[in-house]
Write a protein that holds these residues in place. Structure first.
Motif, mmCIF file in Angstrom:
data_model
loop_
_atom_site.group_PDB
_atom_site.id
_atom_site.type_symbol
_atom_site.label_atom_id
_atom_site.label_comp_id
_atom_site.label_asym_id
_atom_site.label_seq_id
_atom_site.Cartn_x
_atom_site.Cartn_y
_atom_site.Cartn_z
ATOM 1 N N PHE A 245 0.921 -1.164 0.006
ATOM 2 C CA PHE A 245 0.099 -0.104 -0.009
ATOM 3 C C PHE A 245 0.784 1.141 -0.178
ATOM 4 O O PHE A 245 1.693 1.426 0.874
ATOM 5 N N VAL A 246 0.947 1.955 -0.887
ATOM 6 C CA VAL A 246 1.556 3.246 -1.153
ATOM 7 C C VAL A 246 0.691 4.391 -0.935
ATOM 8 O O VAL A 246 -0.481 4.248 -1.388
ATOM 9 N N ASN A 247 0.970 5.257 0.052
ATOM 10 C CA ASN A 247 0.123 6.247 0.518
ATOM 11 C C ASN A 247 0.548 7.833 -0.215
ATOM 12 O O ASN A 247 1.825 8.044 0.113
ATOM 13 N N LEU A 248 -0.490 8.495 -0.734
ATOM 14 C CA LEU A 248 -0.115 9.509 -1.502
ATOM 15 C C LEU A 248 -1.326 10.540 -0.771
ATOM 16 O O LEU A 248 -2.407 10.542 -0.857
ATOM 17 N N PRO A 249 -0.851 11.875 -0.601
ATOM 18 C CA PRO A 249 -1.590 12.837 -0.124
ATOM 19 C C PRO A 249 -2.169 13.533 -1.459
ATOM 20 O O PRO A 249 -1.314 13.708 -2.517
ATOM 21 N N VAL A 250 -3.672 14.039 -1.463
ATOM 22 C CA VAL A 250 -4.197 14.525 -2.531
ATOM 23 C C VAL A 250 -5.039 15.825 -2.024
ATOM 24 O O VAL A 250 -5.415 15.705 -0.763
ATOM 25 N N LYS A 251 -5.323 16.618 -2.880
ATOM 26 C CA LYS A 251 -6.088 17.892 -2.563
ATOM 27 C C LYS A 251 -7.530 17.462 -2.555
ATOM 28 O O LYS A 251 -8.286 18.249 -1.728
ATOM 29 N N ASP A 252 -7.890 17.031 -3.667
ATOM 30 C CA ASP A 252 -9.193 16.890 -3.942
ATOM 31 C C ASP A 252 -9.573 15.104 -4.133
ATOM 32 O O ASP A 252 -9.234 14.978 -5.460
ATOM 33 N N LEU A 253 -10.084 14.348 -3.274
ATOM 34 C CA LEU A 253 -10.053 13.206 -3.352
ATOM 35 C C LEU A 253 -11.048 12.761 -4.543
ATOM 36 O O LEU A 253 -10.850 11.889 -5.359
ATOM 37 N N ALA B 150 4.425 18.075 -4.336
ATOM 38 C CA ALA B 150 4.742 16.933 -5.384
ATOM 39 C C ALA B 150 4.826 17.934 -6.804
ATOM 40 O O ALA B 150 5.509 17.370 -7.465
ATOM 41 N N SER B 151 4.304 19.261 -6.719
ATOM 42 C CA SER B 151 4.329 19.936 -7.902
ATOM 43 C C SER B 151 5.607 20.567 -8.204
ATOM 44 O O SER B 151 6.146 21.142 -9.246
ATOM 45 N N LYS B 152 6.391 20.690 -7.071
ATOM 46 C CA LYS B 152 7.847 21.309 -6.907
ATOM 47 C C LYS B 152 9.261 20.327 -6.677
ATOM 48 O O LYS B 152 10.016 20.574 -6.947
ATOM 49 N N SER B 153 8.584 19.184 -5.860
ATOM 50 C CA SER B 153 9.839 18.271 -5.462
ATOM 51 C C SER B 153 9.427 16.831 -5.751
ATOM 52 O O SER B 153 7.957 16.715 -5.549
ATOM 53 N N THR B 154 10.210 16.099 -5.741
ATOM 54 C CA THR B 154 9.719 14.491 -5.954
ATOM 55 C C THR B 154 10.184 13.665 -4.819
ATOM 56 O O THR B 154 11.296 13.772 -4.311
ATOM 57 N N ALA C 262 -6.960 13.613 -19.163
ATOM 58 C CA ALA C 262 -8.041 13.509 -17.780
ATOM 59 C C ALA C 262 -7.426 14.736 -17.006
ATOM 60 O O ALA C 262 -7.928 15.011 -15.819
ATOM 61 N N GLY C 263 -6.399 15.671 -17.444
ATOM 62 C CA GLY C 263 -5.871 16.573 -16.727
ATOM 63 C C GLY C 263 -4.590 16.538 -16.213
ATOM 64 O O GLY C 263 -4.002 17.592 -15.705
ATOM 65 N N ASP D 222 -1.984 16.397 -8.438
ATOM 66 C CA ASP D 222 -1.278 16.524 -7.170
ATOM 67 C C ASP D 222 0.242 16.863 -7.572
ATOM 68 O O ASP D 222 0.994 17.322 -6.831
ATOM 69 N N GLY D 223 0.624 16.407 -8.755
ATOM 70 C CA GLY D 223 2.036 16.653 -9.278
ATOM 71 C C GLY D 223 2.941 15.326 -8.900
ATOM 72 O O GLY D 223 4.121 15.068 -9.231
#
Length: 135
Positions: A6-14, A67-71, A95-96, A118-119
Motif C-alpha cells: 500500500f503506497v500512501n499519497l496525499p491529494v488535495k481533492d479526493l 509534489a508539483s515542486k519536488s519529488t 484527464a488533466g 497533485d504532481g
C-alpha cells in the motif's frame, strides 16, 4: 516477505483524483474507500491509498512535500505492451495530468511518465524480460 503493498499519497481533492484515475481505467476497492481516503487498485496485491492532505498528516510528523515542486517518490507501473504505455499517457493527459518525462527506449524496456493532478510522478513501463536476459 510482504503479501500486499500500500503506497500512501496525499491529494488535495479526493473526488477529482478518483475521477482522474478512473478515466485511466483504474478502479477502487470500496472496502477501503470513504470520505477521507480511496484505495486505488494497481494489481492483485498492489494498492495506492489516496488520502486527503489533512488525513495524510495524521500519519506523519513531517511536512507534506509539494509534489508539483519536488519529488519524494516515483511510482512505476509495468504494463503488457509498448502500446499500453502510450495509451495510459494519453488518457492521463486527457484527464488533466501532464507529461513529466520524455519517452525512453532502452530496447528491452520502454517507458514514459505523467504527473497526476497533485504532481505525483507516475512512470509507465513495458519490459521485455526475455530481451533483457539476452542483453
Amino acid at each position: 516477505m510482504a503479501s500486499q503493498i500500500f503506497v500512501n499519497l496525499p491529494v488535495k481533492d479526493l473526488d477529482k483524483s478518483m475521477e482522474f484515475f478512473t478515466k485511466l481505467g483504474f478502479s477502487f476497492d470500496p472496502r477501503f474507500t470513504a470520505a477521507k481516503a480511496a484505495c486505488l487498485i494497481l494489481g492483485e496485491n498492489t494498492f495506492v491509498m489516496l488520502l486527503l492532505e489533512h488525513f495524510f498528516k495524521t500519519f506523519t510528523k513531517k511536512e507534506i512535500s509539494d509534489a508539483s515542486k519536488s519529488t519524494e517518490v516515483l511510482i512505476a507501473i509495468n504494463v503488457d505492451t509498448r502500446e499500453k504505455v502510450g495509451e495510459l499517457i494519453q488518457k492521463a493527459v486527457e484527464a488533466g495530468g501532464s507529461i513529466c518525462m520524455d519517452p525512453e527506449d532502452h530496447g528491452w524496456m520502454y517507458g514514459h511518465g505523467f504527473a497526476d493532478l497533485d504532481g505525483h510522478q507516475w512512470e509507465i513501463l513495458y519490459m521485455d524480460i526475455n530481451a533483457a536476459l539476452q542483453a
